[in-house]
Design an enzyme around this catalytic site. Structure first.
Site, PDB file in Angstrom:
ATOM      1  CG  HIS A  27       2.718   1.930  17.557  1.00  0.00           C
ATOM      2  ND1 HIS A  27       1.460   1.145  17.421  1.00  0.00           N
ATOM      3  CD2 HIS A  27       2.497   2.307  16.373  1.00  0.00           C
ATOM      4  CE1 HIS A  27       0.811   1.369  16.536  1.00  0.00           C
ATOM      5  NE2 HIS A  27       1.509   2.272  15.740  1.00  0.00           N
ATOM      6  CD  GLU A  70       1.638  -1.503  19.745  1.00  0.00           C
ATOM      7  OE1 GLU A  70       1.138  -0.353  19.794  1.00  0.00           O
ATOM      8  OE2 GLU A  70       2.352  -2.034  19.033  1.00  0.00           O
ATOM      9  CB  SER A  82       2.351  -3.181   9.782  1.00  0.00           C
ATOM     10  OG  SER A  82       2.505  -4.513  10.066  1.00  0.00           O
ATOM     11  NE  ARG A  83      -2.569  -0.889  13.863  1.00  0.00           N
ATOM     12  CZ  ARG A  83      -2.011   0.334  13.487  1.00  0.00           C
ATOM     13  NH1 ARG A  83      -0.649   0.599  13.290  1.00  0.00           N
ATOM     14  NH2 ARG A  83      -2.754   1.400  13.306  1.00  0.00           N
ATOM     15  N   GLY A  97       0.845  -1.192   0.089  1.00  0.00           N
ATOM     16  CA  GLY A  97      -0.091   0.084  -0.032  1.00  0.00           C
ATOM     17  C   GLY A  97       0.800   1.177   0.058  1.00  0.00           C
ATOM     18  NE  ARG A  98      -2.640   6.636   0.797  1.00  0.00           N
ATOM     19  CZ  ARG A  98      -3.838   6.014   1.516  1.00  0.00           C
ATOM     20  NH1 ARG A  98      -3.670   5.193   2.476  1.00  0.00           N
ATOM     21  NH2 ARG A  98      -4.978   6.350   1.162  1.00  0.00           N
ATOM     22  CB  ILE A  99       3.496   2.395   4.697  1.00  0.00           C
ATOM     23  CG1 ILE A  99       2.517   3.571   5.105  1.00  0.00           C
ATOM     24  CG2 ILE A  99       4.809   2.423   5.590  1.00  0.00           C
ATOM     25  CD1 ILE A  99       1.994   3.325   6.547  1.00  0.00           C
TER      26      ILE A  99
END
Ligand code: GLV
Length: 355
Positions: free
Chosen positions: A308, A289, A259-260, A178-180
């Site tokens: 993060h 987190e 990402s996650r 995607g964008r990142i």
């Protein structure tokens, strides 16, 4: 603007004036977001801001949403059916993040609640940080810093002191373009890297511009020296990087994740790192987190960690806050918010000017 049920008669010096009694929409802002956005929100709305550094507990959210038209949320707020159930007045959740896995968008849509995010502005900043992690773990920067500070640097120069791995000319595998992910791949071109990518969508522009090659995930894992993960957290991506997949990676390879956290099975990652299946990992995100300080991954020298902060530059965070404000203003003015995540919501509750 919300209309009051009655019109008010106000006396001025000459006559009585009929004033349409309108009140500003109420917005609950779940943290002190950067001033550039907060200023607009405070000017345009009746805003209440959670003043503490830590997120508001769920009970506070449950209490506050009973009586607001909007929430400006962060990743830490779980906005789910339980929250929507007690907030009949809520019209929009404006999230300050590109990811929105903390929000139950399906439930929101069902109830006519608009959901917005802040994509785009953080792409380059987040891609920069993926590279910070990648370079950091490959060249052992954090370990080297500790080495010097802890007085372990006793010999001026040694041929094998803190040797890492070359980045220039290596192979990078980008999981999710995607964008990142695409921005991460673009940077790899400058390092003369071979670029592999895995995505459900082909990206001809990356193939043409960067010579990137689309491969299946197993091939990417087998052939890459650096695997950088950039997928959203979905049911399908939970533990995408699991034991079997880590086992496919080269012993000399590194895993990067900003990402996650739940996209990577941390238990399996610990095993991979301690059993020598891979050379190292760099993580900005965790399954939980903040990650507990006794997370076994934190005991390993070949792991670089951060809390993060991939989009945390002053410029980007300010722009993100401004986008939150813009999404709110557009919505209450009856315009489509620029970053609407659930466009189908307009069928459930059409846009109308609310102030
Ligand atoms: C940060 O993780 C974001 O989704 O913006």
């Amino acid at each position: 603007m919300r209309k009051c049920n009655k019109l008010m008669l106000i006396k001025n010096s000459a006559s009585f004036q009929l004033v349409n009694c309108m009140s500003k929409p109420k917005v609950y802002v779940a943290r002190e977001i950067p001033e550039r956005g907060l200023k607009i929100i405070k000017e345009r709305f009746d805003a209440e801001v959670w003043p503490e550094y830590a997120p508001p507990p769920k009970e506070v959210i449950m209490e506050k949403v009973r009586d607001v038209d909007a929430i400006a949320s962060l990743l830490s707020e779980k906005i789910d059916a339980e929250v929507f159930d007690v907030s009949p007045r809520l019209r929009i959740v404006a999230q300050m993040a590109v990811g929105f896995d903390n929000i139950d968008v399906k439930e929101a849509t069902k109830r006519g609640v608009y959901v917005t995010n802040t994509p785009g502005v953080l792409t380059e900043t987040t891609a920069d940080f993926a590279w910070t992690l990648l370079m950091g773990v490959a060249r052992r920067v954090v370990e080297a810093d500790r080495y010097v500070r802890n007085g372990l640097w006793k010999v001026g120069w040694h041929p094998s002191m803190l040797s890492g791995r070359d980045v220039y000319g290596a192979t990078i595998g980008v999981v999710g373009t995607g964008r990142i992910g695409s921005a991460v791949a673009k940077r790899a071109k400058g390092f003369n890297m071979k670029i592999l990518y895995y995505d459900v969508i082909p990206r001809p522009e990356l193939e043409k511009k960067l010579g990137a090659k689309r491969v299946d995930l197993d091939t990417l894992l087998r052939e890459s020296d650096f695997v950088s993960v950039h997928v959203p957290l979905l049911k399908e991506t939970y533990h995408l990087i699991n034991k079997d997949r880590l086992n496919l990676m080269k012993k000399t390879a590194y895993l990067i994740n900003n990402s996650r956290g739940p996209v990577v099975d941390e238990k399996a990652l610990y095993e991979a790192l301690t059993e020598g299946w891979i050379a190292g990992a760099a993580l900005d995100v965790f399954e939980q987190e903040p990650t507990p300080v006794d997370n076994p991954l934190l005991t390993l020298d070949n792991v670089v960690v951060a809390p993060h902060i991939s989009s945390a530059s002053h410029e980007t965070r300010s722009k993100m806050a401004e986008m939150v404000a813009e999404n709110l203003v557009a919505f209450f003015e009856g315009r489509t918010p620029p970053n609407l995540v659930n466009p189908e919501v307009t069928q459930v509750r059409p846009l109308t000017r609310l102030f």
